[in-house]
Design an enzyme around this catalytic site. Structure first.
Site, PDB file in Angstrom:
ATOM      1  N   LYS A 214    -140.535  68.632   6.561  1.00  0.00           N
ATOM      2  CA  LYS A 214    -141.799  66.816   6.378  1.00  0.00           C
ATOM      3  C   LYS A 214    -143.103  67.547   6.512  1.00  0.00           C
ATOM      4  O   LYS A 214    -142.807  68.624   6.809  1.00  0.00           O
ATOM      5  CB  LYS A 214    -141.109  66.858   7.847  1.00  0.00           C
ATOM      6  CG  LYS A 214    -142.343  65.191   8.035  1.00  0.00           C
ATOM      7  CD  LYS A 214    -141.629  64.167   8.983  1.00  0.00           C
ATOM      8  CE  LYS A 214    -143.069  63.082   8.985  1.00  0.00           C
ATOM      9  NZ  LYS A 214    -142.170  62.594  10.135  1.00  0.00           N
TER      10      LYS A 214
ATOM     11  N   SER B  12    -138.590  58.202  13.951  1.00  0.00           N
ATOM     12  CA  SER B  12    -138.465  58.414  12.443  1.00  0.00           C
ATOM     13  C   SER B  12    -137.981  59.129  11.520  1.00  0.00           C
ATOM     14  O   SER B  12    -138.128  59.424  10.568  1.00  0.00           O
ATOM     15  CB  SER B  12    -140.102  59.060  11.797  1.00  0.00           C
ATOM     16  OG  SER B  12    -140.616  58.423  12.228  1.00  0.00           O
TER      17      SER B  12
ATOM     18  N   SER C 117    -140.640  57.539   9.650  1.00  0.00           N
ATOM     19  CA  SER C 117    -141.958  58.122   8.759  1.00  0.00           C
ATOM     20  C   SER C 117    -141.681  58.878   7.707  1.00  0.00           C
ATOM     21  O   SER C 117    -141.904  59.784   7.520  1.00  0.00           O
ATOM     22  CB  SER C 117    -142.631  58.023   9.800  1.00  0.00           C
ATOM     23  OG  SER C 117    -142.271  59.229  10.516  1.00  0.00           O
TER      24      SER C 117
HETATM   25  N1  GLN Z   1    -141.864  54.196  13.467  1.00  0.00           N
HETATM   26  C1  GLN Z   1    -142.556  54.422  14.032  1.00  0.00           C
HETATM   27  C2  GLN Z   1    -144.301  54.541  14.499  1.00  0.00           C
HETATM   28  O1  GLN Z   1    -144.137  54.334  13.544  1.00  0.00           O
HETATM   29  C3  GLN Z   1    -142.234  56.042  14.491  1.00  0.00           C
HETATM   30  C4  GLN Z   1    -142.849  57.020  13.604  1.00  0.00           C
HETATM   31  C5  GLN Z   1    -141.898  58.617  14.220  1.00  0.00           C
HETATM   32  O2  GLN Z   1    -140.861  59.063  14.710  1.00  0.00           O
HETATM   33  N2  GLN Z   1    -142.953  59.444  13.792  1.00  0.00           N
HETATM   34  O3  GLN Z   1    -144.659  54.710  15.216  1.00  0.00           O
END
Ligand code: GLN
Length: 483
Positions: free
Chosen positions: A78, A177, A153
């Protein structure tokens, strides 16, 4: 053998027996990337030296050196994980031209194992989002249906594995994410216990929640990869000293005699009925395999989303203070220093990032701190206690990973609240710092569905037991998308 859809274990066996070279493997993956990445946009960049890395490993193997079982196998990272000399954009205009000056600890460990660092994966800007649509570079698409979101994400990492760009990838999981996109794209995602994997060299989002996590095709692969990156690191004070264990000892595909809990608050309205049936069927399979299924309660679940977003936005607002146009990346110069800060942050950050910085700053400000951040921290303790209580009765919990399958691109983009609500089943796990796994358990509306398994802190072995048992009984994890 179809290399693009082979498991880590299969590739490791082929490399060790000499049936395949790393160069051959990397060549196949590069071809797959070339054919499909323009459409899917899973990768933001491919390592120019990927083939050279592979040739070096092949030469070392040929010279008779004893190599790590995963040496010569490519991995995608990532784009918030630092690799010295590589770009690291975190999906943001703010870091569009930023190059990392050191390796993250996980990267050092991957290099020591001889894995091939293949490319940088697309992501929601600074890991804020559930669909990868918040990337400055454009959304990653779901390989099962390119009109759909990949989840997020870590959408780029997940799609890289699902579409056969690499057998495994690393992402980061602050509130789901890795698990949520894994669920939406039909692969395995494992978030380790907070403190198992070093976050040194991971760009911080919510520091009390962030954990580098693995994306793979099978549970066994997840165990193999996690073993490479986990363990104490002097550069991250939250990491723990772990017991030495070998992979075969960790992998016992049996749930006989285990008590598995199903939290009643996780099967309520708002959930897609086809997703619900898939997950219920998966639970039934584990019952057939010999587990005792018990209903449990996690009573503070209704407060999880509000608690998570308050804490995460507060921590993010503080962590992102460092992007001031002076020390890192993008800089927009204006009249005074203050105007330069303002202009840099106004034009360098996207809408969602700005929304979170504003809300997080508000929640931390004098006069509001007690009502928001402090209150959220107290509720977090209650949520953690729910899990502690449940784990006095059961060995692991079974839940859906996501209340729905992948939705249409654009569908929730203008509605942040709807986007936040899609994280209902994943955020509590980060708040409670426990480990969890998402694994494919069927299809609803022709799109993949994920089963989430949650265990006690540092009991990843329990996730492997439950996950491997399920994967020996079913073949959902062998299904591949169109590419
Ligand atoms: N969807 C969650 C957020 O927007 C998780 C994001 C993540 O785990 N980086 O905060």
């Amino acid at each position: 053998m179809d290399i693009t859809h082979a498991t880590l274990k299969e590739l490791s066996t082929q490399l060790q027996s000499g049936a395949l070279t790393s160069e051959q493997i990397v060549t196949v993956f590069l071809k797959q990337i070339e054919t499909h990445n323009t459409e899917l946009k899973a990768l933001l960049g491919v390592a120019e030296d990927a083939l050279d890395q592979a040739k070096t490993i092949d030469a070392r193997r040929k010279a008779g050196e004893s190599l790590h079982p995963l040496a010569g196998i490519p991995i995608v990272l990532k784009d918030n994980i630092l690799v010295k000399g590589w770009k690291a954009t975190a999906g943001s205009k703010m870091l569009e031209n930023y190059h990392a000056s050191y390796d993250a600890t996980v990267v050092t460990r991957l290099r020591q194992a001889g894995m091939i660092l293949l490319g940088r994966a697309n992501m929601d800007e600074f890991a804020m989002g559930s669909s990868t649509e918040n990337s400055f570079f454009g959304p990653t698409k779901n390989p099962w249906d390119t009109r759909k979101v990949s989840g997020g994400s870590s959408g780029g990492s997940i799609v890289s594995v699902a579409a056969g760009f690499a057998p495994v990838a690393l992402g980061s999981d602050t509130g789901g994410s890795v698990r949520q996109p894994a669920s939406l794209c039909g692969i395995v995602g494992l978030k380790p216990t907070y403190g198992r994997v070093s976050r040194f060299g991971l760009m911080a989002l919510g520091s009390s929640l962030d954990q580098i996590s693995v994306a793979t095709k099978t549970v066994e692969d997840a165990a193999m990869l996690l073993q490479v990156i986990e363990g104490e690191d002097k550069k991250d004070a939250t990491t723990s000293v772990l017991e030495e264990t070998t992979i075969p000892a960790l992998l016992e595909p049996s749930v006989k005699g285990l008590r598995l809990g199903v939290p009643k608050e996780y099967f309520v309205e708002g959930m897609d009925s086809e997703v619900k049936s898939c997950v219920e069927e998966a639970i039934e399979q584990l019952k057939i395999a010999g587990a005792e299924i018990v209903e449990v309660s996690l009573p503070h679940t209704p407060y999880a989303i509000a608690t998570y977003y308050l804490i995460q936005m507060s921590e993010a607002s503080s962590n992102l203070g460092r992007y001031d146009g002076v020390r890192y990346g993008y800089s927009s110069q204006a009249g005074t220093l203050k105007q330069s800060y303002e202009q840099t942050r106004e034009t360098g950050f996207g809408a969602e990032v700005k929304r979170r910085i504003l809300l997080g700053t508000f929640a931390l400000s004098a006069g509001y701190y007690d009502a928001y951040y402090k209150k959220a921290s107290q509720v977090r303790t209650l949520i953690k206690q729910d899990f502690d209580q449940a784990f006095t009765q059961v060995d692991a919990l079974l839940t859906p990973t996501s209340p729905s399958v992948a939705w249409n691109l654009g569908e929730k983009f203008e509605d942040p609240l709807a986007m936040y609500l899609s994280d209902i089943y994943t955020v509590s796990v980060n708040l409670a710092t426990v480990p969890a796994l998402s694994l494919p358990c069927g299809f609803a509306h022709d799109l993949p569905v994920g089963l989430q398994v949650i265990a006690r802190p540092f009991d990843e072995q329990m996730l492997y037991r439950v996950g491997m048992t399920y994967q020996t009984m079913t073949d959902w994890h062998t299904k591949t998308s169109f590419v």
